[in-house]
Motif scaffolding. Structure first.
Motif, mmCIF file in Angstrom:
data_model
loop_
_atom_site.group_PDB
_atom_site.id
_atom_site.type_symbol
_atom_site.label_atom_id
_atom_site.label_comp_id
_atom_site.label_asym_id
_atom_site.label_seq_id
_atom_site.Cartn_x
_atom_site.Cartn_y
_atom_site.Cartn_z
ATOM 1 N N LEU A 83 -7.936 9.835 12.473
ATOM 2 C CA LEU A 83 -7.130 8.641 12.225
ATOM 3 C C LEU A 83 -5.995 8.937 11.253
ATOM 4 C CD1 LEU A 83 -6.803 5.621 12.822
ATOM 5 C CD2 LEU A 83 -8.356 5.172 10.898
ATOM 6 N N PHE A 84 -6.280 9.649 10.185
ATOM 7 C CA PHE A 84 -5.248 10.023 9.218
ATOM 8 C C PHE A 84 -4.144 10.830 9.909
ATOM 9 C CE2 PHE A 84 -3.444 13.264 6.426
ATOM 10 C CZ PHE A 84 -2.901 12.477 5.418
ATOM 11 N N HIS A 85 -4.520 11.832 10.668
ATOM 12 C CA HIS A 85 -3.525 12.674 11.341
ATOM 13 C C HIS A 85 -2.773 11.903 12.431
ATOM 14 C CE1 HIS A 85 -4.446 16.205 9.036
ATOM 15 N NE2 HIS A 85 -5.731 16.020 9.264
ATOM 16 N N ALA A 86 -3.446 10.951 13.066
ATOM 17 C CA ALA A 86 -2.784 10.117 14.072
ATOM 18 C C ALA A 86 -1.706 9.245 13.432
ATOM 19 C CB ALA A 86 -3.804 9.249 14.798
ATOM 20 N N ILE A 87 -1.953 8.759 12.231
ATOM 21 C CA ILE A 87 -0.940 7.973 11.510
ATOM 22 C C ILE A 87 0.317 8.809 11.330
ATOM 23 C CG2 ILE A 87 -0.347 6.929 9.278
ATOM 24 C CD1 ILE A 87 -3.349 6.082 9.093
ATOM 25 N N GLN A 88 0.149 10.024 10.856
ATOM 26 C CA GLN A 88 1.279 10.927 10.638
ATOM 27 C C GLN A 88 2.002 11.234 11.952
ATOM 28 O OE1 GLN A 88 1.753 12.297 7.243
ATOM 29 N NE2 GLN A 88 0.332 10.607 6.921
ATOM 30 N N THR A 89 1.236 11.579 12.964
ATOM 31 C CA THR A 89 1.803 11.965 14.257
ATOM 32 C C THR A 89 2.588 10.822 14.895
ATOM 33 O OG1 THR A 89 0.030 13.555 14.630
ATOM 34 C CG2 THR A 89 1.218 12.778 16.589
ATOM 35 N N ILE A 90 1.981 9.647 14.969
ATOM 36 C CA ILE A 90 2.622 8.516 15.650
ATOM 37 C C ILE A 90 3.841 8.025 14.880
ATOM 38 C CG2 ILE A 90 2.321 6.088 16.316
ATOM 39 C CD1 ILE A 90 1.123 8.167 18.314
ATOM 40 N N GLY B 41 0.825 -1.195 0.000
ATOM 41 C CA GLY B 41 0.000 0.000 0.000
ATOM 42 C C GLY B 41 0.863 1.251 0.000
ATOM 43 N N PRO B 42 0.239 2.408 0.081
ATOM 44 C CA PRO B 42 0.987 3.665 0.053
ATOM 45 C C PRO B 42 1.880 3.832 1.284
ATOM 46 C CG PRO B 42 -1.311 4.069 0.565
ATOM 47 C CD PRO B 42 -1.197 2.615 0.224
ATOM 48 N N GLU B 43 2.959 4.554 1.090
ATOM 49 C CA GLU B 43 3.875 4.912 2.180
ATOM 50 C C GLU B 43 3.208 6.052 2.960
ATOM 51 O OE1 GLU B 43 6.357 5.941 4.877
ATOM 52 O OE2 GLU B 43 6.833 4.162 3.692
ATOM 53 N N PRO B 44 2.897 5.857 4.252
ATOM 54 C CA PRO B 44 2.110 6.840 4.986
ATOM 55 C C PRO B 44 2.786 8.175 5.267
ATOM 56 C CG PRO B 44 2.784 5.051 6.422
ATOM 57 C CD PRO B 44 3.193 4.666 5.031
ATOM 58 N N LEU B 45 4.098 8.261 5.106
ATOM 59 C CA LEU B 45 4.763 9.548 5.324
ATOM 60 C C LEU B 45 5.137 10.232 4.017
ATOM 61 C CD1 LEU B 45 6.961 8.737 8.458
ATOM 62 C CD2 LEU B 45 4.713 9.841 8.347
ATOM 63 N N ASP C 215 2.461 11.957 -1.182
ATOM 64 C CA ASP C 215 1.351 11.431 -1.979
ATOM 65 C C ASP C 215 0.237 10.823 -1.121
ATOM 66 O OD1 ASP C 215 2.793 12.121 -4.242
ATOM 67 O OD2 ASP C 215 3.665 10.122 -4.462
ATOM 68 N N PHE C 216 0.525 10.554 0.136
ATOM 69 C CA PHE C 216 -0.467 9.985 1.047
ATOM 70 C C PHE C 216 -1.290 11.143 1.598
ATOM 71 C CE2 PHE C 216 -1.687 8.218 5.286
ATOM 72 C CZ PHE C 216 -2.400 7.129 4.837
ATOM 73 N N THR C 217 -2.453 11.350 1.018
ATOM 74 C CA THR C 217 -3.286 12.500 1.373
ATOM 75 C C THR C 217 -4.515 12.080 2.166
ATOM 76 O OG1 THR C 217 -4.608 12.352 -0.644
ATOM 77 C CG2 THR C 217 -2.582 13.702 -0.745
ATOM 78 N N LEU C 218 -5.079 13.035 2.862
ATOM 79 C CA LEU C 218 -6.304 12.796 3.611
ATOM 80 C C LEU C 218 -7.414 12.328 2.669
ATOM 81 C CD1 LEU C 218 -8.110 12.850 6.098
ATOM 82 C CD2 LEU C 218 -8.356 15.321 5.775
ATOM 83 N N GLU C 219 -7.500 12.942 1.509
ATOM 84 C CA GLU C 219 -8.563 12.584 0.567
ATOM 85 C C GLU C 219 -8.441 11.127 0.119
ATOM 86 O OE1 GLU C 219 -6.550 15.325 0.240
ATOM 87 O OE2 GLU C 219 -8.043 16.734 0.996
ATOM 88 N N ALA C 220 -7.236 10.707 -0.246
ATOM 89 C CA ALA C 220 -7.028 9.326 -0.688
ATOM 90 C C ALA C 220 -7.275 8.346 0.455
ATOM 91 C CB ALA C 220 -5.614 9.159 -1.239
ATOM 92 N N PHE C 221 -6.774 8.682 1.638
ATOM 93 C CA PHE C 221 -6.985 7.834 2.810
ATOM 94 C C PHE C 221 -8.474 7.730 3.123
ATOM 95 C CE2 PHE C 221 -7.642 7.506 7.415
ATOM 96 C CZ PHE C 221 -7.065 6.260 7.635
ATOM 97 N N ASP C 222 -9.159 8.851 3.093
ATOM 98 C CA ASP C 222 -10.576 8.897 3.405
ATOM 99 C C ASP C 222 -11.376 7.978 2.481
ATOM 100 O OD1 ASP C 222 -12.616 10.168 5.108
ATOM 101 O OD2 ASP C 222 -13.359 10.977 3.217
ATOM 102 N N GLN C 223 -11.075 8.015 1.212
ATOM 103 C CA GLN C 223 -11.772 7.160 0.253
ATOM 104 C C GLN C 223 -11.490 5.687 0.522
ATOM 105 O OE1 GLN C 223 -10.762 8.453 -3.690
ATOM 106 N NE2 GLN C 223 -11.820 10.406 -3.470
ATOM 107 N N SER C 224 -10.256 5.367 0.868
ATOM 108 C CA SER C 224 -9.876 3.968 1.119
ATOM 109 C C SER C 224 -10.470 3.424 2.405
ATOM 110 C CB SER C 224 -8.350 3.837 1.190
ATOM 111 O OG SER C 224 -7.777 4.156 -0.044
#
Length: 141
Positions: free
Chosen positions: A70-77, A2-6, A9-18
């Motif tokens: 959840l998206f922002h938590a991925i980035q933060t953690i 899957g996409p590299e979370p950092l 290209d890993f955007t909130l919009e793409a994550f949200d759709q997935s």
């Protein structure tokens, strides 16, 4: 993979759709390397804690605000993990004191019975899809 979370290209919009298409528990979704690359058992629990979501919640049942959290938590953690040298058992070189230090800075992972850093309730250890899972039942909804 899957996409590299950092990656940029890993955007909130793409994550949200997935995530809206995922009917499984957040824990199993986050550790699925075909969904997002590089998130393991430890980081999935820490991400759910940061987002204030139970690991058993289902992606397709999250609100817009919860998906964003959840998206922002991925980035933060993951960035927090990097700052502490990640979670690896062996130092890279003999005098390496940083690699693997994240284990000492976990909020919930391997902290069963310890007080939650937010609300002081006891951290719970459970199993979800045969994986040990740690969370705070009081502040993760």
């Amino acid at each position: 993979m899957g996409p590299e979370p950092l990656s940029p290209d890993f955007t909130l919009e793409a994550f949200d759709q997935s995530i809206q298409k995922k009917r499984g528990a957040l824990k199993t979704t986050l550790v699925n390397q075909n969904f997002i690359a590089g998130i393991g058992n430890l980081y999935s629990d820490e991400i759910c804690f940061e987002a204030k979501l139970l690991p058993s919640r289902k992606g397709n049942e999250l609100s817009v605000q919860e998906r964003s959290a959840l998206f922002h938590a991925i980035q933060t953690i993951l960035n927090r993990g990097l700052s502490y040298g990640g979670y690896i058992d062996m130092p890279v070189f003999k005098t390496d004191n940083l690699t693997g230090s994240y284990d000492h800075h976990c909020y919930v992972y391997n902290r069963e019975g310890e007080p939650c850093p937010r609300c002081q309730s006891s951290i719970i250890r459970d199993e979800l899809s045969s994986r040990k899972t740690f969370y705070c039942v009081q502040c993760q909804k």
